[in-house]
Structure formats: C-alpha cells, structure tokens
Motif scaffolding. Structure first.
Motif: not given
Length: 191
Positions: A119-133
């Motif tokens: 999983x990868x979530x990328x925000x419009x400000x350039x930050x991102x979050x990855x996680x298992x769930x």
C-alpha cells in the motif's frame, strides 16, 4: 421348494425392499435440502471482472474512485475483492490523495475500503504513507493504518510506527505506539 430356497428368496426380497425404502427415504430427507440449495444458488450473484471502476459520489460531488485490474463481487456479503488497485480521494473537486495497493476490498454496505498489500498513499503536498493494512470508512471518519506504518514528508522527515490515524480529509496524522523518526537533509541523515 426347499426351506433353503425359500430363505434365499425372502432374504433377497428383504434386500430389494430395503434398497427401495432407502432410496425413497433419501429423497424425502434431501427434498428440502435440494430446494434450499437451488433457492440460494439462484439468489446469490457472483461476478469476476477485469478492469473494474468503483466510484462514490454524494450530492453530485465525487468523493473517491478506485480502479482494479481484477475483481470478484459476492452479492450475498456485498463485498468486492480487488487486485492491483489504484485510486483517488477527492475534496471540492480536486484530488487530495492518490493510492495504490496490490490487494484490497470494498464493502458496499459499510462503504468501506480496506487495502492490505503493498500500500502507498501519496498526498497532493508530496507526503506519503505506506502500511500493511489501511481501512477507510468514508469521508468524516478516520483512516486507520496498521503494521509497518511509514510516513515520509517532503521536508525530509520520515516517521515509522506500528499504527497511524489520519483524519478523513487527510490533513492531520497521528502515529501511535513506538515510533522512530529520521530527519534527512539532501539525502543524508541529520543527527
């Protein structure tokens, strides 16, 4: 006829009678079972699809959309199991965050998206979050990220933890549990 022949005829007749009785009794026992199976199979709708697009809109405004390469929908549980997913979250007609995941699901009743592999979530400000769930239950609810959560900010800060809670519009994030924070400056770690 001998008593022995009469005994064989009676025994043979009993075996034939027992078999006939067993077939009739089996039909009586399984009659309702067959009807229930037929009824359930006619009312259960399942579909396997490729190139699946799911979108949620409210008051004419798109809240989110996701595209999956493959999907399986089970109408009995109202759940779509999805593979190779990409999607967007919207606010005021603009994309606030984009995401990708190898696997996930969408619950039609709960209006809930669950992503659970790569999983990868990328925000419009350039930050991102990855996680298992990651679990998202709709606008106005918190997004829950669990298992090897990694937040990377454009400023060079990387925060790692076991659980994170993002607010519904993706503007605030809380990391819970033990965390590790790294600060980078042009590719080097600042100490």
């Amino acid at each position: 006829m001998k008593n022995r022949d009469i005994g064989y005829i009676i025994l043979f007749g009993m075996i034939i009678g027992g078999c006939i009785w067993a077939f009739i009794y089996a039909e009586i026992i399984t009659k309702n079972f067959k009807k229930r199976l037929l009824y359930e199979s006619l009312n259960k709708k399942e579909a396997t699809m490729q190139n699946l697009l799911i979108t949620e809109t409210k008051d004419g405004e798109k809240n989110w959309e996701l595209f999956a390469e493959k999907g399986y929908y089970d109408s009995e549980n109202h759940v779509a199991i999805l593979n190779d997913i990409v999607g967007n979250f919207y606010k005021d007609g603009e994309v606030t965050a984009s995401f990708e995941s190898a696997k996930g699901s969408y619950n039609e009743i709960k209006k809930q998206i669950i992503l659970y592999e790569k999983i990868l979530i990328v925000y419009k400000d350039g930050s991102n979050v990855s996680a298992n769930n990651i679990i998202w239950s709709g606008r106005g609810t918190d997004v829950i990220a669990e298992g090897k959560v990694r937040l990377e900010l454009p400023s060079g800060i990387v925060v790692k933890g076991s659980k994170a809670i993002l607010n519904g519009d993706f503007s605030n994030l809380k990391i819970k549990g033990r965390t590790k924070t790294e600060i980078y400056d042009k590719g080097k770690i600042k100490i």
